[in-house]
Design a protein around this motif. Structure first.
Motif, PDB file in Angstrom:
ATOM      1  N   VAL A 125      34.116  27.107  37.525  1.00 49.74           N
ATOM      2  CA  VAL A 125      35.020  27.713  38.497  1.00 49.74           C
ATOM      3  C   VAL A 125      34.399  27.567  39.873  1.00 49.74           C
ATOM      4  O   VAL A 125      33.265  27.975  40.102  1.00 49.74           O
ATOM      5  CB  VAL A 125      35.251  29.204  38.178  1.00 49.74           C
ATOM      6  N   LYS A 126      35.146  26.989  40.799  1.00 55.46           N
ATOM      7  CA  LYS A 126      34.627  26.749  42.133  1.00 55.46           C
ATOM      8  C   LYS A 126      35.009  27.904  43.047  1.00 55.46           C
ATOM      9  O   LYS A 126      36.166  28.111  43.363  1.00 55.46           O
ATOM     10  CB  LYS A 126      35.179  25.434  42.689  1.00 55.46           C
ATOM     11  N   MET A 127      34.013  28.701  43.448  1.00 61.41           N
ATOM     12  CA  MET A 127      34.252  29.811  44.366  1.00 61.41           C
ATOM     13  C   MET A 127      33.812  29.394  45.767  1.00 61.41           C
ATOM     14  O   MET A 127      32.626  29.224  46.021  1.00 61.41           O
ATOM     15  CB  MET A 127      33.486  31.049  43.915  1.00 61.41           C
ATOM     16  N   VAL A 128      34.799  29.197  46.659  1.00 58.05           N
ATOM     17  CA  VAL A 128      34.483  28.717  47.995  1.00 58.05           C
ATOM     18  C   VAL A 128      33.996  29.857  48.881  1.00 58.05           C
ATOM     19  O   VAL A 128      33.027  29.708  49.612  1.00 58.05           O
ATOM     20  CB  VAL A 128      35.720  28.026  48.621  1.00 58.05           C
ATOM     21  N   THR A 129      34.671  30.978  48.821  1.00 60.35           N
ATOM     22  CA  THR A 129      34.241  32.120  49.639  1.00 60.35           C
ATOM     23  C   THR A 129      34.203  33.373  48.779  1.00 60.35           C
ATOM     24  O   THR A 129      33.426  33.453  47.852  1.00 60.35           O
ATOM     25  CB  THR A 129      35.178  32.302  50.847  1.00 60.35           C
ATOM     26  N   ASN A 130      35.055  34.358  49.065  1.00 58.28           N
ATOM     27  CA  ASN A 130      34.961  35.659  48.416  1.00 58.28           C
ATOM     28  C   ASN A 130      35.590  35.673  47.036  1.00 58.28           C
ATOM     29  O   ASN A 130      36.574  34.998  46.773  1.00 58.28           O
ATOM     30  CB  ASN A 130      35.635  36.723  49.283  1.00 58.28           C
ATOM     31  N   ASP A 131      34.992  36.492  46.164  1.00 62.26           N
ATOM     32  CA  ASP A 131      35.560  36.772  44.855  1.00 62.26           C
ATOM     33  C   ASP A 131      36.479  37.975  45.002  1.00 62.26           C
ATOM     34  O   ASP A 131      36.448  38.677  46.016  1.00 62.26           O
ATOM     35  CB  ASP A 131      34.422  37.065  43.872  1.00 62.26           C
ATOM     36  N   ALA A 132      37.317  38.237  43.998  1.00 59.86           N
ATOM     37  CA  ALA A 132      38.223  39.382  44.037  1.00 59.86           C
ATOM     38  C   ALA A 132      37.799  40.414  43.006  1.00 59.86           C
ATOM     39  O   ALA A 132      37.539  40.076  41.852  1.00 59.86           O
ATOM     40  CB  ALA A 132      39.663  38.937  43.762  1.00 59.86           C
ATOM     41  N   PHE A 133      37.717  41.658  43.414  1.00 61.54           N
ATOM     42  CA  PHE A 133      37.363  42.741  42.517  1.00 61.54           C
ATOM     43  C   PHE A 133      38.618  43.279  41.844  1.00 61.54           C
ATOM     44  O   PHE A 133      39.727  43.155  42.376  1.00 61.54           O
ATOM     45  CB  PHE A 133      36.641  43.851  43.282  1.00 61.54           C
ATOM     46  N   PRO A 134      38.471  43.902  40.674  1.00 61.68           N
ATOM     47  CA  PRO A 134      39.648  44.416  39.977  1.00 61.68           C
ATOM     48  C   PRO A 134      40.294  45.566  40.717  1.00 61.68           C
ATOM     49  O   PRO A 134      39.694  46.195  41.595  1.00 61.68           O
ATOM     50  CB  PRO A 134      39.072  44.873  38.624  1.00 61.68           C
ATOM     51  N   GLY A 135      41.540  45.857  40.343  1.00 59.98           N
ATOM     52  CA  GLY A 135      42.269  46.951  40.958  1.00 59.98           C
ATOM     53  C   GLY A 135      41.734  48.303  40.523  1.00 59.98           C
ATOM     54  O   GLY A 135      40.782  48.412  39.750  1.00 59.98           O
ATOM     55  N   SER A 136      42.380  49.364  41.015  1.00 56.13           N
ATOM     56  CA  SER A 136      41.924  50.725  40.742  1.00 56.13           C
ATOM     57  C   SER A 136      43.096  51.687  40.872  1.00 56.13           C
ATOM     58  O   SER A 136      44.227  51.276  41.145  1.00 56.13           O
ATOM     59  CB  SER A 136      40.805  51.113  41.719  1.00 56.13           C
ATOM     60  N   ASN A 137      42.829  52.978  40.684  1.00 51.53           N
ATOM     61  CA  ASN A 137      43.870  53.992  40.826  1.00 51.53           C
ATOM     62  C   ASN A 137      44.209  54.184  42.308  1.00 51.53           C
ATOM     63  O   ASN A 137      43.408  54.723  43.062  1.00 51.53           O
ATOM     64  CB  ASN A 137      43.408  55.330  40.245  1.00 51.53           C
ATOM     65  N   LYS A 138      45.376  53.739  42.700  1.00 49.82           N
ATOM     66  CA  LYS A 138      45.823  53.955  44.070  1.00 49.82           C
ATOM     67  C   LYS A 138      47.342  53.850  44.130  1.00 49.82           C
ATOM     68  O   LYS A 138      47.953  53.050  43.411  1.00 49.82           O
ATOM     69  CB  LYS A 138      45.171  52.969  45.048  1.00 49.82           C
TER      70      LYS A 138
END
Length: 426
Positions: A125-138
């Motif tokens: 998997v090629k990650m060029v910049t930022n990764d994404a974190f999972p969602g949450s209660n909102k």
């Protein structure tokens, strides 16, 4: 754990909720070094063992501390150190560890990873910049006067009072409506007071409605409901995906005590129920609205607001009603509802904290990821022949989910900020 009897002993203890953390760590260290065929054998044996203790597992749920530690380690893992392939599945270093984590997260299911029938070579998997974190209660609560309360920022405890209804936020991020009368002037409770709860991308939320009904909202979803259910019918409106555990309610109407029906209205259908557990997936970018019944009985009526009913069906547990998109768009007036038998656990996997797919196309998979990780997805190539089966935790970073998908074969990913490009694996 080189002796087969030792790891079988651990799996027996795990299935009964009797294992220790040290035993679990020892098992993971051993499992992570197995070759693909051995790893698959262990997973198959666990599926057989766990089936014997299905009732016990409801009494001994997976240890949350172990789940958290596994998810944290998944997020810390680097690229696999070696690669290899088999005809049906990929169990590379990362993937085998992820499979062991899913053993903790998923209980008795037979699938422990994503796989497909034809598995080509795997690229990273090629990650060029930022990764994404999972969602949450909102979520955002919109009161009857139009004011908004950001629930993830709101303090615990009482957050609002309106027309004799108290709204409380609990420590675990749940919203509770208290229907007790908190004023002596019952007449002050005005009819037609509605609230709306809306979840954004990468958000989810749970609410207890004034009648005691429990509601879970997936990301990009909403529910509109009265602050007090006082009429002959309880009616709520939803968008997106919502799971219901409807509480029975009795009202005295014209001197007679009777059950109060519960109606769930979306843009294309109405679900009628007295008391049951069911899930509705009504995202506008899906090919159909899916209503899945887990317990009780419901009646599904396909209709547009202000128009005649197109058709109706009654569901039994384990059945799913599909109202196709053509009814939504009115391209085929009078088209009927399709009913099919399904694995109801797949429909509510999101509520339990994981993604679950069965013969799903990559676009179906990525629509779920896009909502939960707040990303945009683009495609390059033909993916019509690619299907994925398996499940994975929703509590790990997006790149780790993509690694598991990619090692299933057929696709590769490039991440750049909030954008993910999907291409075919050559």
């Amino acid at each position: 754990m080189e002796d087969a009897k030792l790891y079988i002993y651990f799996l027996e203890r795990y299935a009964q909720g009797l294992h220790s953390e040290s035993e679990h760590i020892q098992f993971l260290n051993w499992f992570d070094h197995l070759d693909p065929i051995e790893a698959e054998t262990v997973m198959d044996q666990y599926a057989q063992i766990s089936a014997k203790y299905e009732s016990v597992q409801t009494l001994f749920p997976p240890q949350k501390s172990l789940i958290n530690s596994i998810e944290q380690r998944l997020d810390q893992l680097s690229e696999p150190e070696r690669s290899g392939k088999s005809e049906t599945r990929f169990y590379l270093g990362f993937l085998r560890y992820a499979a062991a984590a899913i053993l903790i997260l998923a209980g008795t299911f037979a699938y422990f990873t994503i796989f497909r029938k034809k598995a080509p070579e795997v690229a990273s998997v090629k990650m060029v910049t930022n990764d994404a974190f999972p969602g949450s209660n909102k979520a955002i609560l919109t009161l009857a006067d139009g004011s908004d309360i950001v629930l993830d920022d709101a303090r615990n405890g009482e957050i609002a009072v309106q027309e004799g209804i108290r709204i409380t936020k609990t420590a675990d991020g749940k919203l509770i409506y208290s229907s007790e009368k908190i004023t002596d002037d019952e007449a002050s409770r005005k009819p037609g007071i509605f609230n709306t709860i809306t979840t954004p991308k990468a958000g989810q939320f749970k609410v207890n409605l004034p009648d005691g009904t429990k509601v879970w909202l997936n990301s990009l979803s909403s529910i509109r409901f009265p602050a007090s259910f006082d009429g002959p019918v309880r009616t709520v409106e939803i968008t997106g995906e919502v799971y219901f555990e409807v509480a029975p309610l009795m009202n005295s109407i014209d001197g007679k005590t009777q059950k109060v029906p519960f109606h769930v209205s979306s843009a294309d259908q109405v679900v009628e129920v007295l008391g049951t557990h069911f899930n509705i997936n009504s995202y506008r970018d899906e090919s159909a609205t899916r209503t899945t019944l887990l317990e009780g009985s419901v009646r599904v009526l396909a209709a547009k607001k202000g128009q005649n009913v197109k058709s109706e069906v009654r569901l039994r547990p384990g059945e799913q009603a599909l109202v196709p998109a053509r009814i939504k768009s009115q391209q085929t007036p009078g088209a009927g509802i399709t009913v099919r038998n399904v694995d109801s656990e797949e429909a509510v996997a999101w509520k339990e904290g994981y993604f679950r797919f069965k013969d799903a196309g990559i676009q179906d998979v990525m629509r779920q990821l896009a909502r939960w990780y707040d990303i945009e997805v683009s495609y390059e190539g033909d993916f019509s022949s690619e299907q994925f089966t398996g499940f994975v935790s929703r509590n790990i970073r997006m790149s780790n989910v993509l690694k598991i998908l990619q090692e299933g074969g057929g696709v590769k990913f490039s991440i750049k900020g909030k954008k993910v490009e999907v291409t075919r694996a050559e």
